[in-house]
Design an enzyme around this catalytic site. Structure first.
Site, PDB file in Angstrom:
ATOM      1  N   CYS A 282       0.841  -1.201   0.000  1.00 29.80           N
ATOM      2  CA  CYS A 282       0.000   0.000   0.000  1.00 29.80           C
ATOM      3  C   CYS A 282       0.882   1.259   0.000  1.00 29.80           C
ATOM      4  O   CYS A 282       1.549   1.535  -0.983  1.00 29.80           O
ATOM      5  CB  CYS A 282      -0.980  -0.047   1.164  1.00 29.80           C
ATOM      6  SG  CYS A 282      -2.362   1.109   0.990  1.00 29.80           S
TER       7      CYS A 282
ATOM      8  N   HIS B  56      -3.419  -5.650   0.886  1.00 25.76           N
ATOM      9  CA  HIS B  56      -2.769  -5.917   2.170  1.00 25.76           C
ATOM     10  C   HIS B  56      -2.754  -7.414   2.496  1.00 25.76           C
ATOM     11  O   HIS B  56      -3.662  -7.900   3.197  1.00 25.76           O
ATOM     12  CB  HIS B  56      -3.521  -5.192   3.290  1.00 25.76           C
ATOM     13  CG  HIS B  56      -3.319  -3.715   3.320  1.00 25.76           C
ATOM     14  ND1 HIS B  56      -2.331  -3.109   4.076  1.00 25.76           N
ATOM     15  CD2 HIS B  56      -3.981  -2.715   2.697  1.00 25.76           C
ATOM     16  CE1 HIS B  56      -2.407  -1.792   3.920  1.00 25.76           C
ATOM     17  NE2 HIS B  56      -3.397  -1.526   3.085  1.00 25.76           N
TER      18      HIS B  56
ATOM     19  N   GLU C 103      -0.980  -8.867   4.677  1.00 28.14           N
ATOM     20  CA  GLU C 103      -0.818  -9.026   6.126  1.00 28.14           C
ATOM     21  C   GLU C 103      -2.159  -8.940   6.854  1.00 28.14           C
ATOM     22  O   GLU C 103      -2.271  -9.355   8.013  1.00 28.14           O
ATOM     23  CB  GLU C 103       0.170  -7.983   6.672  1.00 28.14           C
ATOM     24  CG  GLU C 103      -0.377  -6.593   6.931  1.00 28.14           C
ATOM     25  CD  GLU C 103      -0.621  -5.761   5.679  1.00 28.14           C
ATOM     26  OE1 GLU C 103      -0.983  -4.567   5.829  1.00 28.14           O
ATOM     27  OE2 GLU C 103      -0.455  -6.281   4.551  1.00 28.14           O
TER      28      GLU C 103
END
Length: 222
Positions: A86, A194, A196
């Site tokens: 990002c 994302h 994660e």
């Protein structure tokens, strides 16, 4: 396996990225943006999402001039791994480690949702845990995720198999539906979604976990 997560004023996904790295078996150090060097023996640098320096200029432009980014660039040029997510992807384009730029979303609105991604290549240590054509459900949360690059850059990325992921629904207007790209040596990856935030079932999707496992495996074998 040692990883560093860079922290800028305005980072808000630094802990999330560190948790995902640790879950994959990596030893993680948080590194402040004013530091001038990375810890000894670092294999992987993670540049997390967020709004570094408030995104008051071009997103990632100020962060790319932080002292630590000189060390990150040196790490990449020496063959080290770098993952930018990002805002981290924006920083990587601003440092010149990846081509192109991230512009305001085509709809001029912040987008926060889970979106389907297509895996375009499995020929990198970031994507080796997937198959070409796989669909991943990964969250996005950005206002400036519209990837753009000139025709010559796009042709080079395609010819060199350096497009890592494409959007299946292109929420932000990115050229060629591009969601993530690799460096020429395939050891730097930038992507707007994302992984994660999709690294365990409790998050609603664990489709991002294979990226961190593949990276850990590659580092262990290095």
């Amino acid at each position: 396996m040692k990883a560093a997560v860079i922290v800028f004023p305005g980072s808000n996904c630094d802990r999330d990225l560190a948790v995902a790295f640790r879950a994959a078996g990596m030893d993680v150090t948080m590194v402040w943006h004013k530091d001038t060097g990375l810890p000894d023996g670092i294999d992987l640098v993670g540049i997390p999402g967020g709004f570094s320096f408030g995104d008051y200029l071009r997103c990632g432009a100020i962060a790319a001039r932080s002292p630590i980014c000189r060390a990150v660039v040196d790490h990449a040029h020496a063959g080290g791994y770098v993952l930018g997510i990002c805002n981290g992807f924006q920083v990587l384009t601003e440092t010149g480690l990846l081509p192109g730029a991230l512009m305001r979303n085509a709809g001029l609105r912040f987008i926060c949702k889970t979106t389907p991604l297509e895996v375009v290549t499995d020929q990198s240590d970031f994507t080796a845990g997937y198959g070409v054509g796989d669909t991943l459900n990964i969250p996005i949360a950005h206002h400036d995720g519209n990837y753009t690059a000139g025709a010559d850059v796009l042709a080079k990325l395609s010819d060199e198999d350096r497009i890592a992921f494409r959007y299946r629904d292109n929420p932000n207007g990115s050229v060629g539906d591009i969601a993530g790209v690799l460096s020429s040596n395939r050891r730097v990856l930038g992507l707007m979604p994302h992984p994660e935030r999709a690294a365990e079932d409790a998050q609603g999707s664990a489709d991002g976990a294979a990226m961190f496992r593949a990276l850990a495996g590659a580092l262990a074998d290095a």
